[in-house]
Design an enzyme around this catalytic site. Structure first.
Site, mmCIF file in Angstrom:
data_model
loop_
_atom_site.group_PDB
_atom_site.id
_atom_site.type_symbol
_atom_site.label_atom_id
_atom_site.label_comp_id
_atom_site.label_asym_id
_atom_site.label_seq_id
_atom_site.Cartn_x
_atom_site.Cartn_y
_atom_site.Cartn_z
ATOM 1 C CE1 TYR A 54 -79.202 17.779 12.539
ATOM 2 C CE2 TYR A 54 -77.041 16.756 12.674
ATOM 3 C CZ TYR A 54 -78.414 16.658 12.727
ATOM 4 O OH TYR A 54 -78.997 15.443 12.962
ATOM 5 C CG HIS B 296 -82.690 15.944 8.288
ATOM 6 N ND1 HIS B 296 -81.856 16.978 8.655
ATOM 7 C CD2 HIS B 296 -82.933 15.274 9.426
ATOM 8 C CE1 HIS B 296 -81.620 16.916 9.956
ATOM 9 N NE2 HIS B 296 -82.261 15.894 10.442
#
Length: 275
Positions: A49, A107
């Site tokens: 992110y 992830h």
């Protein structure tokens, strides 16, 4: 607001959290500080992110004891073995300015993923107290089954796209059997839930918003958490209010009956979801 707490052997996760993708910098820091001020105690971020530093700054600035905050981060799929995964996580901790996270996730699965190697490293990180709990994200059912079958690291959570238009029944069944939490990201389906006639009709009757109804449908499921992204205090407060919404069995059945085949997050490197 009384947000339910979902408990496994290694964690106690508030069922409603703040998703931070794709916020960055001062905007992200302000959003996290606002959320903590409103009563959120579950913050979700990830290496990819590019906002772990902003989340860390918000945690440092917030007048909330660290022990009250449930913090999740995720390591990107370009670190497919134990050593690279650990190195990536150590950098995440530095950016977050934290001695530990409450939950550490893979992830996305990479085609090169050496699952036993990464799970072994996760178990070591957990034993060292750097990650209180560990889990996976975006694993299709077959790969989740493999990860559980290895019995290397005790997995506490799987994070997947889930909302009123995308069912995850196979994942929910596997996670439930394993005593894991399923965390739903994109729980409002990029805003599509807010236009659905069934959801808006229930919202009107309950004097709630469509977002609150869509989130309440998820929260009504056992061991399911949701992490909607919300930048401004008004939307954050609205989402938090979902914890107070009580849907009837008929409401839940009506939302259950909606088509469950719309996936909004499907990048080129995504796994075979049917596997």
């Amino acid at each position: 607001m009384s947000v339910p707490i979902l408990t496994t052997k290694h964690m106690a996760m508030p069922a409603l959290g703040l998703g931070t993708w794709p916020m960055k910098g001062a905007e992200c820091q302000a959003a996290v500080e606002s959320a903590l001020g409103l009563g959120y105690r579950h913050i979700d971020t990830a290496e990819m992110y590019g906002n772990e530093d902003a989340v860390g700054a918000a945690l440092a600035a917030a007048d909330v004891p660290r022990g009250e905050i449930f913090l999740t981060t995720k390591i990107w799929w370009d670190k497919p073995d134990g050593p690279s995964f650990r190195a990536g996580f150590e950098q995440s901790l530095q950016r977050l300015r934290q001695p530990y996270v409450n939950l550490l996730l893979i992830h996305w699965p990479s085609p090169q993923l050496d699952l036993p190697s990464v799970l072994t490293e996760m178990a070591r990180l957990q034993e060292a107290g750097l990650a209180r709990a560990v889990g996976v994200s975006n694993f299709p059912p077959g790969l989740l089954k493999q990860a559980l079958a290895h019995k290397i690291a005790e997995l506490s959570c799987i994070q997947v796209e889930q909302h009123a238009m995308l069912g995850q029944d196979r994942i929910l069944a596997l996670a439930g059997e394993a005593g894991m939490v399923t965390t739903s990201y994109t729980p409002l389906g990029k805003g599509e839930m807010l236009e659905d006639e069934v959801i808006t009709g229930i919202a009107d009757r309950l004097d709630a918003t469509p977002a609150q109804v869509a989130l309440a449908w998820l929260l009504a499921k056992p061991m399911v958490a949701a992490i909607p992204k919300a930048q401004g205090p008004e939307r954050q407060r609205e989402n938090l209010g979902a914890a107070e919404i009580q849907l009837s069995e008929a409401d839940i059945a009506a939302i259950d009956a909606l088509p469950k085949n719309r996936r909004f997050v499907n990048p080129s490197f995504a796994p075979d979801w049917a596997a």
